[in-house]
Design a protein around this motif. Structure first.
Motif, PDB file in Angstrom:
ATOM      1  N   UNK A   1      28.699   1.922  49.807  1.00  0.00           N
ATOM      2  CA  UNK A   1      27.477   1.251  49.848  1.00  0.00           C
ATOM      3  C   UNK A   1      27.898  -0.231  50.079  1.00  0.00           C
ATOM      4  N   UNK A   2      28.434  -0.768  49.105  1.00  0.00           N
ATOM      5  CA  UNK A   2      28.487  -2.191  48.845  1.00  0.00           C
ATOM      6  C   UNK A   2      29.261  -2.807  50.211  1.00  0.00           C
ATOM      7  N   UNK A   3      30.137  -1.872  50.751  1.00  0.00           N
ATOM      8  CA  UNK A   3      31.071  -2.600  51.954  1.00  0.00           C
ATOM      9  C   UNK A   3      30.154  -2.437  53.114  1.00  0.00           C
ATOM     10  N   UNK A   4      28.943  -1.878  53.409  1.00  0.00           N
ATOM     11  CA  UNK A   4      28.196  -1.754  54.476  1.00  0.00           C
ATOM     12  C   UNK A   4      26.742  -2.129  54.498  1.00  0.00           C
ATOM     13  N   UNK A   5      26.296  -2.503  53.354  1.00  0.00           N
ATOM     14  CA  UNK A   5      24.832  -2.811  53.195  1.00  0.00           C
ATOM     15  C   UNK A   5      24.316  -4.280  53.117  1.00  0.00           C
ATOM     16  N   UNK A   6      25.332  -5.344  52.996  1.00  0.00           N
ATOM     17  CA  UNK A   6      24.884  -6.753  53.161  1.00  0.00           C
ATOM     18  C   UNK A   6      24.305  -7.165  54.160  1.00  0.00           C
ATOM     19  N   UNK A   7      22.999  -7.683  54.514  1.00  0.00           N
ATOM     20  CA  UNK A   7      22.782  -8.116  55.592  1.00  0.00           C
ATOM     21  C   UNK A   7      22.673  -9.739  55.657  1.00  0.00           C
TER      22      UNK A   7
END
Length: 342
Positions: free
Chosen positions: A96-102
């Protein structure tokens, strides 16, 4: 929340604005005796923004609440579960951390919260955003971000976090002052009589078996206002609607949509039995998930840095697939949001 030698600092969320201090503690530490709470206030161990307070003090969003060491063995399971210092990242968390930063800068970060992930822990929520980000910060040696608003468990989309207490206070004040604009996309059952307008109905919490629900309560409810605009429809069966809440009550959009006779697809909590059956007919699947997404958030210049921020989150998979199936053009939703008064 931050902790130092057993002392906790909580940033008051928008949903708790106006709440009495003693009621806040009752909600978060239900096993803390009232007399003990009063003694902690009188001795100055509990403070808000550094000042002494009483049980009757009304809280404001963005304030810092200092909580002295408490007897956690006497605290409720809810409070034990939302402590995050011992949270351990799982492989699912790391993915999740690898892909959810906007978006991220020195003042704040914005993430795309997935549906089904709680913002904070609770008696039934062992995995939550607060714990994941705290554990990640601990691993990297970074600063734990501050929660400044909320998204319901079933709602996906843009979620802001402050990187320090000062920014958290500014964001809290901006949310409270309605300076920050939030836009939600939803698929509703049916089509409202008016294609655009405002839904106004005061809301209050009501205890029910297994938890709480929100109800319209003209006498005891808090003011709740929601702007809406229909973007596209499936005949009379369903409507893609953009919502802009002007207040921040729990489940506000969901309750207001149901009140207008157009509950959100997948909202089993506020739809009746006949409407729930209709959800499956429209989506051609049993028990479809909730179709509610925090699409966009706009932060004016000066709130969290010099520049204004306009951050959008891509649709979750189930909504993206439905939009493609129904021929909805995402651009139309973003254009509809521009028509709301700013």
């Amino acid at each position: 929340m931050t902790e130092k030698h057993g002392v906790q600092t909580r940033i008051i969320e928008e949903k708790d604005a106006g709440m009495r201090l003693d009621r806040w503690f009752q909600n978060h530490f239900p096993n803390l005796k009232f007399g003990h709470l009063q003694r902690l206030c009188r001795s100055g161990q509990i403070r808000v923004d550094g000042g002494r307070v009483k049980g009757a003090t009304r809280l404001e969003a963005g304030q810092e609440l200092r909580i002295p060491p408490l007897d956690f063995e006497a605290a409720s399971p809810v409070e034990k579960n939302i402590k995050t210092k011992d949270y351990r990242l799982t492989e699912e968390d790391r993915s999740l951390l690898r892909g959810f930063l906007l978006y991220e800068d020195e003042n704040l970060m914005a993430v795309n919260k997935p549906a089904g992930l709680a913002v904070q822990g609770g008696s039934r929520q062992k995995r939550h955003l607060d714990g994941i980000l705290t554990a990640a910060a601990k691993e990297s040696g970074g600063q734990r971000p501050h929660l400044v608003h909320r998204l319901d468990l079933e709602t996906s989309g843009v979620f802001l976090l402050a990187k320090n207490a000062a920014v958290a206070r500014n964001l809290g004040a901006a949310f409270r002052g309605r300076e920050i604009h939030k836009f939600y996309w939803a698929l509703c059952l049916g089509v409202p009589e008016l294609r655009e307008g405002e839904i106004t109905a005061p809301l209050a919490k009501k205890a029910v078996r297994g938890g709480e629900t929100m109800v319209v309560d003209p006498e005891e409810g808090k003011s709740a206002r929601t702007l809406y605009r229909v973007v596209d429809t499936l005949g009379r069966r369903a409507s893609w609607t953009v919502f802009m809440p002007l207040t921040g009550r729990t489940h506000q959009i969901r309750v207001h949509a149901a009140l207008a006779g157009c509950p959100l697809i997948g909202d089993d909590k506020y739809a009746d039995a006949e409407q729930r059956e209709a959800f499956s007919d429209v989506m051609q699947q049993d028990a479809p998930p909730l179709f509610l997404h925090a699409r966009r958030i706009v932060v004016p210049a000066g709130v969290a840095g010099r520049k204004a921020l306009d951050i959008s989150a891509p649709l979750p998979e189930h909504m993206r697939a439905a939009w493609k199936k129904f021929g909805f053009a995402e651009r139309a939703g973003d254009e509809a949001a521009e028509e709301f008064p700013q």
